[in-house]
Design an enzyme around this catalytic site. Sequence first.
Site, PDB file in Angstrom:
ATOM      1  N   TYR A 153      28.282 -13.461  -6.966  1.00  0.00           N
ATOM      2  CA  TYR A 153      28.222 -13.690  -5.525  1.00  0.00           C
ATOM      3  C   TYR A 153      27.759 -15.116  -5.219  1.00  0.00           C
ATOM      4  O   TYR A 153      28.356 -15.817  -4.385  1.00  0.00           O
ATOM      5  CB  TYR A 153      27.273 -12.674  -4.905  1.00  0.00           C
ATOM      6  N   GLY A 190      25.768  -2.671   6.081  1.00  0.00           N
ATOM      7  CA  GLY A 190      26.075  -2.912   4.678  1.00  0.00           C
ATOM      8  C   GLY A 190      24.831  -3.196   3.858  1.00  0.00           C
ATOM      9  O   GLY A 190      24.717  -2.744   2.711  1.00  0.00           O
TER      10      GLY A 190
END
Length: 255
Positions: A153, A190
Amino acid sequence: MGLRLLDGKVVLVNGGSQGVGAAIVRAAVREGATVDFTGRRAEVGEKLAADTGARFVRADLSDPGRARDSVAATVEAHGRVDCLVNAAGLTSRGSLLDTTPELFDQHIAINLKAPFFATRAAVADMVGRAAPGTIVNIGSNCAHGGPPHLAAYSVAKAGLAGLTRNAAHAHRFDRIRINTVNIGWTDTEGEDATQRAFHGAGDDWREQAAARLPMGRLGQPDEIADFVVFLLSDRSGVVTGSVIDWDQNVPGALD
């Protein structure tokens, strides 16, 4: 009512069905824009569309072709795209030692390739019309290095910062402004799911997190959305190629 920040603008928000993206959709509609947005979950997207009047286009942005096609769909529906927001993101955990090639590719596909090819398509439309435009990418403070469990990420978000500067420089004389907002820890649906799935968090994780943060709270999607709308609008002037840290911790600073 006075002139709103995005009156008359056509805005596409990729990854706009929930979280920060959904907040941007709501803010852009409120500020007078015609808004399209994409997402993977039809039920969630259709509800937001019904609530806001924005147009939902279902798309899985792990396929970069769908990111490109999302711009084409907006141009077909409205004749142009004036503003693009790349808000889709994947935050699945993985360190340097346990990230598989498959997980790495997923991060690159959603967090870097999708913004790259959506930006390419939007810039092509703007250049083809000899018209100005604005693009805002939703980055992350992980672009500065990130924690060990977000290796892929962090790499992808660092690439997004590079894309921002490269494309902004390349198209500054086309009057196309491209910026990134590197957000910090934010209270979204999320993030709640991630904390529970990967970190065994309970119902009080927000309170525990807030107690460790300088401002005593997590960032809120609506705050980020207001800032993004400002960057999309003419009110942000000539700002381009900026990677702005929207966070309460200062990268590089030490106690």
